[in-house]
Design an enzyme around this catalytic site. Structure first.
Site, PDB file in Angstrom:
ATOM      1  N   VAL A  66       0.814  -1.225   0.000  1.00 15.27           N
ATOM      2  CA  VAL A  66       0.000   0.000   0.000  1.00 15.27           C
ATOM      3  C   VAL A  66       0.845   1.273   0.000  1.00 15.27           C
ATOM      4  CG1 VAL A  66      -2.005  -1.125   1.088  1.00 15.27           C
ATOM      5  CG2 VAL A  66      -0.320   0.092   2.525  1.00 15.27           C
ATOM      6  N   TYR A 157       2.009   5.538  15.787  1.00 17.01           N
ATOM      7  CA  TYR A 157       0.877   4.635  15.510  1.00 17.01           C
ATOM      8  C   TYR A 157      -0.426   5.328  15.939  1.00 17.01           C
ATOM      9  CZ  TYR A 157      -1.932   0.319  15.690  1.00 17.01           C
ATOM     10  OH  TYR A 157      -2.892  -0.640  15.503  1.00 17.01           O
ATOM     11  N   ALA A 159      -0.968   8.475  16.241  1.00 17.06           N
ATOM     12  CA  ALA A 159      -1.220   9.616  15.339  1.00 17.06           C
ATOM     13  C   ALA A 159      -1.903   9.131  14.062  1.00 17.06           C
ATOM     14  CB  ALA A 159       0.099  10.320  15.015  1.00 17.06           C
TER      15      ALA A 159
HETATM   16  P1  NAP Z   1      -0.867  -8.355  11.300  1.00 14.14           P
HETATM   17  O1  NAP Z   1      -1.135  -9.698  11.816  1.00 14.14           O
HETATM   18  O2  NAP Z   1       0.523  -7.815  11.423  1.00 14.14           O
HETATM   19  O3  NAP Z   1      -1.353  -8.269   9.783  1.00 14.14           O
HETATM   20  C1  NAP Z   1      -1.158  -7.095   9.048  1.00 14.14           C
HETATM   21  C2  NAP Z   1      -0.907  -7.452   7.625  1.00 14.14           C
HETATM   22  O4  NAP Z   1      -0.654  -6.224   6.897  1.00 14.14           O
HETATM   23  C3  NAP Z   1       0.344  -8.333   7.459  1.00 14.14           C
HETATM   24  O5  NAP Z   1       0.106  -9.392   6.586  1.00 14.14           O
HETATM   25  C4  NAP Z   1       1.342  -7.356   6.902  1.00 14.14           C
HETATM   26  O6  NAP Z   1       2.336  -7.952   6.077  1.00 14.14           O
HETATM   27  C5  NAP Z   1       0.458  -6.448   6.070  1.00 14.14           C
HETATM   28  N1  NAP Z   1       1.171  -5.239   5.670  1.00 14.14           N
HETATM   29  C6  NAP Z   1       2.136  -4.573   6.328  1.00 14.14           C
HETATM   30  N2  NAP Z   1       2.604  -3.575   5.585  1.00 14.14           N
HETATM   31  C7  NAP Z   1       1.914  -3.606   4.427  1.00 14.14           C
HETATM   32  C8  NAP Z   1       1.963  -2.854   3.242  1.00 14.14           C
HETATM   33  N3  NAP Z   1       2.856  -1.859   3.073  1.00 14.14           N
HETATM   34  N4  NAP Z   1       1.107  -3.134   2.249  1.00 14.14           N
HETATM   35  C9  NAP Z   1       0.229  -4.164   2.376  1.00 14.14           C
HETATM   36  N5  NAP Z   1       0.159  -4.934   3.451  1.00 14.14           N
HETATM   37  C10 NAP Z   1       0.996  -4.668   4.475  1.00 14.14           C
HETATM   38  O7  NAP Z   1      -1.782  -7.293  12.013  1.00 14.14           O
HETATM   39  P2  NAP Z   1      -3.313  -7.365  12.538  1.00 14.14           P
HETATM   40  O8  NAP Z   1      -3.261  -7.464  13.995  1.00 14.14           O
HETATM   41  O9  NAP Z   1      -4.079  -8.334  11.754  1.00 14.14           O
HETATM   42  O10 NAP Z   1      -3.753  -5.874  12.193  1.00 14.14           O
HETATM   43  C11 NAP Z   1      -4.590  -5.529  11.110  1.00 14.14           C
HETATM   44  C12 NAP Z   1      -5.032  -4.084  11.295  1.00 14.14           C
HETATM   45  O11 NAP Z   1      -5.708  -3.961  12.553  1.00 14.14           O
HETATM   46  C13 NAP Z   1      -3.878  -3.094  11.339  1.00 14.14           C
HETATM   47  O12 NAP Z   1      -4.248  -1.908  10.687  1.00 14.14           O
HETATM   48  C14 NAP Z   1      -3.714  -2.835  12.821  1.00 14.14           C
HETATM   49  O13 NAP Z   1      -3.137  -1.572  13.084  1.00 14.14           O
HETATM   50  C15 NAP Z   1      -5.146  -2.908  13.289  1.00 14.14           C
HETATM   51  N6  NAP Z   1      -5.288  -3.175  14.716  1.00 14.14           N
HETATM   52  C16 NAP Z   1      -4.838  -4.363  15.249  1.00 14.14           C
HETATM   53  C17 NAP Z   1      -4.987  -4.579  16.613  1.00 14.14           C
HETATM   54  C18 NAP Z   1      -4.531  -5.842  17.269  1.00 14.14           C
HETATM   55  O14 NAP Z   1      -4.622  -5.917  18.512  1.00 14.14           O
HETATM   56  N7  NAP Z   1      -4.079  -6.856  16.544  1.00 14.14           N
HETATM   57  C19 NAP Z   1      -5.576  -3.604  17.425  1.00 14.14           C
HETATM   58  C20 NAP Z   1      -6.001  -2.420  16.847  1.00 14.14           C
HETATM   59  C21 NAP Z   1      -5.868  -2.226  15.490  1.00 14.14           C
HETATM   60  P3  NAP Z   1       3.760  -8.343   6.727  1.00 14.14           P
HETATM   61  O15 NAP Z   1       3.464  -9.278   7.833  1.00 14.14           O
HETATM   62  O16 NAP Z   1       4.513  -8.972   5.620  1.00 14.14           O
HETATM   63  O17 NAP Z   1       4.365  -7.059   7.218  1.00 14.14           O
END
Ligand code: NAP
Length: 252
Positions: A66, A157, A159
């Site tokens: 992205v 993050y 922000a």
């Molecule tokens: P995750 O397990 O780390 O999954 C995120 C995915 O996004 C990974 O596959 C990652 O790929 C991919 N990604 C990273 N950089 C990218 C890029 N430049 N272009 C496209 N894809 C990219 O995280 P998650 O916990 O599922 O989080 C998903 C969303 O929820 C995020 O926006 C996170 O901030 C939000 N969120 C999560 C939590 C939580 O507690 N888990 C809480 C609040 C909000 P790589 O692994 O190869 O980097």
């Protein structure tokens, strides 16, 4: 029971190879949507598509960074080629880095801004002409409780997620006349690879659980269900809203 009917709809989900994004991809597919599974690792996206096909759905795996505008434009083009339209965009890709601001390398600051904020802006920008042309669209930004309150050692993050919450409001205003709904989901702590480090540490996990009245951390499916609702007609009069899904954390 499979609530929310998305039959015939086409959804793009970023960061969908694992974690919350993967759960959203499977949930929307179960509701009948055709799902574009987009992430950095195409092979993993293909595995998710196989799972979608295993439940009788249809998907398309795409390599999408992205932070790369050309790849975003290409993803929009390939989605239209394969499925003919785009109804739903879930801006889920995100990265989380905890460090004191003055000790954080500027390249890390730039990376968080590039993925969590600029990435969402550009994916939205390039999907909008298609949605405006159809006078229909659902955009769902995955923010965080860290966009509504402070979360330790994660100023940048916070922000970016706070910016998503307010951009969601403005875009709702800007796009209502095109019947495009823009909402956000703010997860609390969800068990995914992103939080493995936090939840792997017993002391940190206990401290986090102490903040959650529901008494458990969230599952990716908790977020996916909220996204399915916001993608459906049942939420048709909701726009500009941030739906907090946190087991009650922000009530305290
Ligand atoms: P995750 O397990 O780390 O999954 C995120 C995915 O996004 C990974 O596959 C990652 O790929 C991919 N990604 C990273 N950089 C990218 C890029 N430049 N272009 C496209 N894809 C990219 O995280 P998650 O916990 O599922 O989080 C998903 C969303 O929820 C995020 O926006 C996170 O901030 C939000 N969120 C999560 C939590 C939580 O507690 N888990 C809480 C609040 C909000 P790589 O692994 O190869 O980097």
């Amino acid at each position: 029971m499979n609530k929310y009917d998305l039959a015939g709809e086409v959804a793009i989900i970023t960061g969908a190879r694992r974690g919350i994004g993967k759960a959203i991809a499977l949930r929307l597919a179960r509701a009948g949507a055709k799902v574009v599974v987009a992430d950095l690792d195409k092979e993993d996206c293909e595995k998710v598509v196989k799972e979608i096909e295993g439940i009788g759905g249809e998907g398309l795996a795409l390599k999408l960074d992205v932070t790369n505008e050309e790849e975003i434009i290409d993803a929009v083009r390939k989605t239209k080629e394969k499925f003919g339209k785009i109804d739903i965009l879930v801006n889920n890709a995100g990265i989380f880095i905890q460090e004191e601001l003055d000790k954080m390398d500027t390249s890390k600051i730039d990376k968080i801004l590039a993925v969590n904020l600029r990435g969402v802006i550009l994916c939205t920008k390039h999907v909008l002409p298609e949605m405006k042309g159809n006078s229909y669209g659902k955009i769902i930004n995955i923010a965080s409780v860290a966009g509504l309150v402070g979360f330790e050692l994660s100023s940048i993050y916070c922000a970016t997620k706070g910016a998503l919450v307010n951009m969601t409001r403005e875009l709702a205003l800007e796009l209502s006349k095109y019947k495009i709904n823009v909402n956000a989901v703010a997860p609390g702590v969800i068990e995914t690879p992103m939080t493995k480090g936090l939840l792997g540490d017993e002391k940190t996990k206990a401290a986090l659980l102490g903040k959650i009245p529901y008494g458990r951390v969230g599952k990716p499916e908790d977020i996916a269900n909220a996204v399915a609702f916001l993608a459906s007609d049942e939420s048709g009069y909701i726009t500009g809203h941030t739906l907090v899904v946190d087991g009650g954390w922000l009530t305290t």
